[in-house]
Design a protein around this motif. Structure first.
Motif, PDB file in Angstrom:
ATOM      1  N   VAL A  84      -3.036  -6.985   1.130  1.00  0.00           N
ATOM      2  CA  VAL A  84      -3.191  -5.749   0.341  1.00  0.00           C
ATOM      3  C   VAL A  84      -1.961  -5.526  -0.528  1.00  0.00           C
ATOM      4  O   VAL A  84      -2.067  -5.200  -1.719  1.00  0.00           O
ATOM      5  N   GLU A  85      -0.777  -5.706   0.054  1.00  0.00           N
ATOM      6  CA  GLU A  85       0.452  -5.463  -0.696  1.00  0.00           C
ATOM      7  C   GLU A  85       0.627  -6.456  -1.850  1.00  0.00           C
ATOM      8  O   GLU A  85       1.219  -6.109  -2.875  1.00  0.00           O
ATOM      9  N   THR A  86       0.136  -7.666  -1.690  1.00  0.00           N
ATOM     10  CA  THR A  86       0.293  -8.679  -2.744  1.00  0.00           C
ATOM     11  C   THR A  86      -0.875  -8.707  -3.709  1.00  0.00           C
ATOM     12  O   THR A  86      -0.867  -9.492  -4.666  1.00  0.00           O
ATOM     13  N   GLY A  87      -1.894  -7.862  -3.474  1.00  0.00           N
ATOM     14  CA  GLY A  87      -3.035  -7.816  -4.383  1.00  0.00           C
ATOM     15  C   GLY A  87      -4.114  -8.826  -4.077  1.00  0.00           C
ATOM     16  O   GLY A  87      -5.078  -8.951  -4.840  1.00  0.00           O
ATOM     17  N   ARG A  88      -4.006  -9.551  -2.974  1.00  0.00           N
ATOM     18  CA  ARG A  88      -5.015 -10.562  -2.634  1.00  0.00           C
ATOM     19  C   ARG A  88      -6.212  -9.954  -1.919  1.00  0.00           C
ATOM     20  O   ARG A  88      -7.236 -10.601  -1.742  1.00  0.00           O
ATOM     21  N   ALA A  89      -6.080  -8.684  -1.478  1.00  0.00           N
ATOM     22  CA  ALA A  89      -7.189  -7.984  -0.834  1.00  0.00           C
ATOM     23  C   ALA A  89      -7.180  -6.539  -1.307  1.00  0.00           C
ATOM     24  O   ALA A  89      -6.115  -5.967  -1.563  1.00  0.00           O
ATOM     25  N   ALA A  90      -8.384  -5.980  -1.446  1.00  0.00           N
ATOM     26  CA  ALA A  90      -8.513  -4.589  -1.875  1.00  0.00           C
ATOM     27  C   ALA A  90      -8.788  -3.712  -0.655  1.00  0.00           C
ATOM     28  O   ALA A  90      -9.745  -3.985   0.085  1.00  0.00           O
ATOM     29  N   PRO A  91      -7.997  -2.693  -0.431  1.00  0.00           N
ATOM     30  CA  PRO A  91      -8.216  -1.834   0.744  1.00  0.00           C
ATOM     31  C   PRO A  91      -9.384  -0.887   0.520  1.00  0.00           C
ATOM     32  O   PRO A  91      -9.667  -0.481  -0.614  1.00  0.00           O
ATOM     33  N   SER A  92     -10.063  -0.525   1.589  1.00  0.00           N
ATOM     34  CA  SER A  92     -11.102   0.494   1.501  1.00  0.00           C
ATOM     35  C   SER A  92     -10.446   1.862   1.347  1.00  0.00           C
ATOM     36  O   SER A  92      -9.242   2.023   1.576  1.00  0.00           O
ATOM     37  N   ARG A  93     -11.245   2.836   0.980  1.00  0.00           N
ATOM     38  CA  ARG A  93     -10.726   4.200   0.848  1.00  0.00           C
ATOM     39  C   ARG A  93     -10.164   4.686   2.185  1.00  0.00           C
ATOM     40  O   ARG A  93      -9.084   5.275   2.231  1.00  0.00           O
ATOM     41  N   ASP A  94     -10.893   4.431   3.259  1.00  0.00           N
ATOM     42  CA  ASP A  94     -10.429   4.857   4.577  1.00  0.00           C
ATOM     43  C   ASP A  94      -9.116   4.184   4.950  1.00  0.00           C
ATOM     44  O   ASP A  94      -8.241   4.807   5.564  1.00  0.00           O
ATOM     45  N   MET A  95      -8.964   2.926   4.573  1.00  0.00           N
ATOM     46  CA  MET A  95      -7.729   2.226   4.903  1.00  0.00           C
ATOM     47  C   MET A  95      -6.552   2.813   4.136  1.00  0.00           C
ATOM     48  O   MET A  95      -5.450   2.979   4.699  1.00  0.00           O
ATOM     49  N   VAL A  96      -6.767   3.147   2.862  1.00  0.00           N
ATOM     50  CA  VAL A  96      -5.697   3.762   2.072  1.00  0.00           C
ATOM     51  C   VAL A  96      -5.231   5.049   2.735  1.00  0.00           C
ATOM     52  O   VAL A  96      -4.037   5.295   2.906  1.00  0.00           O
ATOM     53  N   LEU A  97      -6.200   5.870   3.142  1.00  0.00           N
ATOM     54  CA  LEU A  97      -5.859   7.141   3.774  1.00  0.00           C
ATOM     55  C   LEU A  97      -5.176   6.934   5.129  1.00  0.00           C
ATOM     56  O   LEU A  97      -4.249   7.662   5.483  1.00  0.00           O
ATOM     57  N   ARG A  98      -5.630   5.937   5.875  1.00  0.00           N
ATOM     58  CA  ARG A  98      -5.031   5.666   7.171  1.00  0.00           C
ATOM     59  C   ARG A  98      -3.586   5.190   7.016  1.00  0.00           C
ATOM     60  O   ARG A  98      -2.688   5.643   7.739  1.00  0.00           O
ATOM     61  N   LEU A  99      -3.359   4.287   6.084  1.00  0.00           N
ATOM     62  CA  LEU A  99      -2.000   3.803   5.856  1.00  0.00           C
ATOM     63  C   LEU A  99      -1.099   4.932   5.360  1.00  0.00           C
ATOM     64  O   LEU A  99       0.050   5.054   5.787  1.00  0.00           O
ATOM     65  N   ALA A 100      -1.643   5.769   4.462  1.00  0.00           N
ATOM     66  CA  ALA A 100      -0.851   6.888   3.936  1.00  0.00           C
ATOM     67  C   ALA A 100      -0.480   7.861   5.039  1.00  0.00           C
ATOM     68  O   ALA A 100       0.641   8.393   5.070  1.00  0.00           O
ATOM     69  N   GLU A 101      -1.401   8.082   5.963  1.00  0.00           N
ATOM     70  CA  GLU A 101      -1.121   8.990   7.074  1.00  0.00           C
ATOM     71  C   GLU A 101      -0.034   8.418   7.965  1.00  0.00           C
ATOM     72  O   GLU A 101       0.890   9.136   8.382  1.00  0.00           O
ATOM     73  N   ARG A 102      -0.125   7.120   8.273  1.00  0.00           N
ATOM     74  CA  ARG A 102       0.881   6.508   9.150  1.00  0.00           C
ATOM     75  C   ARG A 102       2.254   6.487   8.482  1.00  0.00           C
ATOM     76  O   ARG A 102       3.277   6.516   9.156  1.00  0.00           O
ATOM     77  N   LEU A 103       2.260   6.441   7.159  1.00  0.00           N
ATOM     78  CA  LEU A 103       3.515   6.432   6.411  1.00  0.00           C
ATOM     79  C   LEU A 103       4.014   7.839   6.098  1.00  0.00           C
ATOM     80  O   LEU A 103       5.069   7.994   5.487  1.00  0.00           O
ATOM     81  N   ASP A 104       3.242   8.846   6.519  1.00  0.00           N
ATOM     82  CA  ASP A 104       3.599  10.242   6.261  1.00  0.00           C
ATOM     83  C   ASP A 104       3.824  10.484   4.771  1.00  0.00           C
ATOM     84  O   ASP A 104       4.788  11.153   4.357  1.00  0.00           O
ATOM     85  N   VAL A 105       2.922   9.955   3.961  1.00  0.00           N
ATOM     86  CA  VAL A 105       2.988  10.142   2.512  1.00  0.00           C
ATOM     87  C   VAL A 105       2.526  11.563   2.179  1.00  0.00           C
ATOM     88  O   VAL A 105       1.502  12.017   2.704  1.00  0.00           O
ATOM     89  N   PRO A 106       3.251  12.303   1.348  1.00  0.00           N
ATOM     90  CA  PRO A 106       2.810  13.645   0.969  1.00  0.00           C
ATOM     91  C   PRO A 106       1.409  13.620   0.346  1.00  0.00           C
ATOM     92  O   PRO A 106       1.008  12.618  -0.266  1.00  0.00           O
ATOM     93  N   LEU A 107       0.665  14.718   0.489  1.00  0.00           N
ATOM     94  CA  LEU A 107      -0.714  14.750  -0.004  1.00  0.00           C
ATOM     95  C   LEU A 107      -0.802  14.434  -1.491  1.00  0.00           C
ATOM     96  O   LEU A 107      -1.723  13.741  -1.937  1.00  0.00           O
ATOM     97  N   ARG A 108       0.143  14.949  -2.252  1.00  0.00           N
ATOM     98  CA  ARG A 108       0.138  14.690  -3.698  1.00  0.00           C
ATOM     99  C   ARG A 108       0.171  13.184  -3.966  1.00  0.00           C
ATOM    100  O   ARG A 108      -0.552  12.665  -4.830  1.00  0.00           O
ATOM    101  N   GLU A 109       1.022  12.485  -3.217  1.00  0.00           N
ATOM    102  CA  GLU A 109       1.164  11.045  -3.430  1.00  0.00           C
ATOM    103  C   GLU A 109       0.016  10.253  -2.807  1.00  0.00           C
ATOM    104  O   GLU A 109      -0.254   9.127  -3.230  1.00  0.00           O
ATOM    105  N   ARG A 110      -0.668  10.834  -1.833  1.00  0.00           N
ATOM    106  CA  ARG A 110      -1.856  10.159  -1.303  1.00  0.00           C
ATOM    107  C   ARG A 110      -2.937  10.074  -2.377  1.00  0.00           C
ATOM    108  O   ARG A 110      -3.673   9.084  -2.448  1.00  0.00           O
TER     109      ARG A 110
END
Length: 273
Positions: free
Chosen positions: A50-76
């Motif tokens: 995902v980080e290198t662009g070889r795979a596209a994350p699902s919407r749920d995965m983006v949200l899950r990773l953002a939650e684990r990284l404690d990304v602010p809602l604006r940046e999510r």
């Protein structure tokens, strides 16, 4: 979210690939790919793709990773748009009917805290609301510095505002700078970083000595009408926000740090009746 904010957010996400966003936040949180993958319950190999662009994350995965990284809602929202999905978190003005109960809660806390001062501010420390006890403490400050919305931190550091009235200026402003620095590290917000750099340019003296062991918190000591009022503060945020505006609001409540300050605040409140 207004049109300007949506456009700016979309432009930011188009300039940076979702994988680059994720890598930046992961490194900011000082997590390895293995650590993040374990937290998000995916394979480190897939995260690498995902980080290198070889795979596209699902919407749920983006949200899950953002939650684990404690990304602010604006940046999510930025992460979602960069991955090709619609933003998930709305940003309404505080006057929006959907936020009526939240606004009432803020007003209730501010009023209930009297005769002690309390205020609410946004993510950039701009004043949103305050109870009646703030105004007497700001008496005599030039009106041009109190235009709405005024910035709470700039007021604390400005040589024509609270700085010359703050008895322990070095300790108090040093504490505020440390808070702001942590906020910059947590959010990567460019406006906060600019504010931090601007405040560092003010002529604030260096701390002369460690705090006394008698202190349980860094006090805010304010010279007011020939007296010294001493406060300690607490900060409150909404616990489970899904709206960007709510997630970025903070309520700062000040409590008297000694009996003399408590009595003086009661007298000031009586004078406001």
């Amino acid at each position: 979210m207004n049109a300007h904010a949506s456009t700016a957010q979309a432009e930011r996400s188009q300039q940076v690939h979702i994988g680059d966003h994720l890598r930046e936040w992961r490194q900011r949180r000082r997590m390895s790919q293995l650590d993040l993958a374990g937290e998000a319950e995916i394979s480190a190999r897939h995260l690498s793709f995902v980080e290198t662009g070889r795979a596209a994350p699902s919407r749920d995965m983006v949200l899950r990773l953002a939650e684990r990284l404690d990304v602010p809602l604006r940046e999510r929202n930025v992460l979602l748009v960069a991955a090709g999905y619609a933003p998930a978190f709305p940003q309404r003005p505080l006057e929006d009917p959907a936020l009526k109960s939240a606004r009432q809660a803020i007003d209730l806390v501010l009023r209930a805290h009297e005769p002690n001062p309390a205020l609410a501010y946004d993510r950039h420390w701009n004043l949103v609301s305050a109870n009646r006890m703030l105004a007497p403490l700001l008496a005599g400050i030039p009106q041009r510095l109190l235009g709405q919305p005024f910035n709470v931190l700039r007021l604390a550091f400005h040589p024509e505002a609270l700085a010359p009235r703050t008895v322990n200026l070095a300790e108090w402003c040093g504490h505020l700078l440390e808070r702001l620095h942590r906020q910059c590290e947590a959010t990567a917000d460019p406006e906060l970083i600019k504010l931090y750099n601007d405040l560092k340019s003010y002529p604030i003296p260096a701390r002369a000595a460690p705090l006394s062991s008698d202190n349980v918190a860094i006090p805010f000591k304010l010279r007011h009408e020939g007296e010294i009022l001493s406060f300690f503060s607490t900060t409150m945020v909404f616990g489970t926000p899904v709206d960007i505006t709510l997630s970025e609001l903070a309520l700062e409540t000040f409590f008297p740090a000694d009996e003399r300050t408590a009595e003086r605040l009661k007298q000031m409140a009586a004078g406001l009746q």
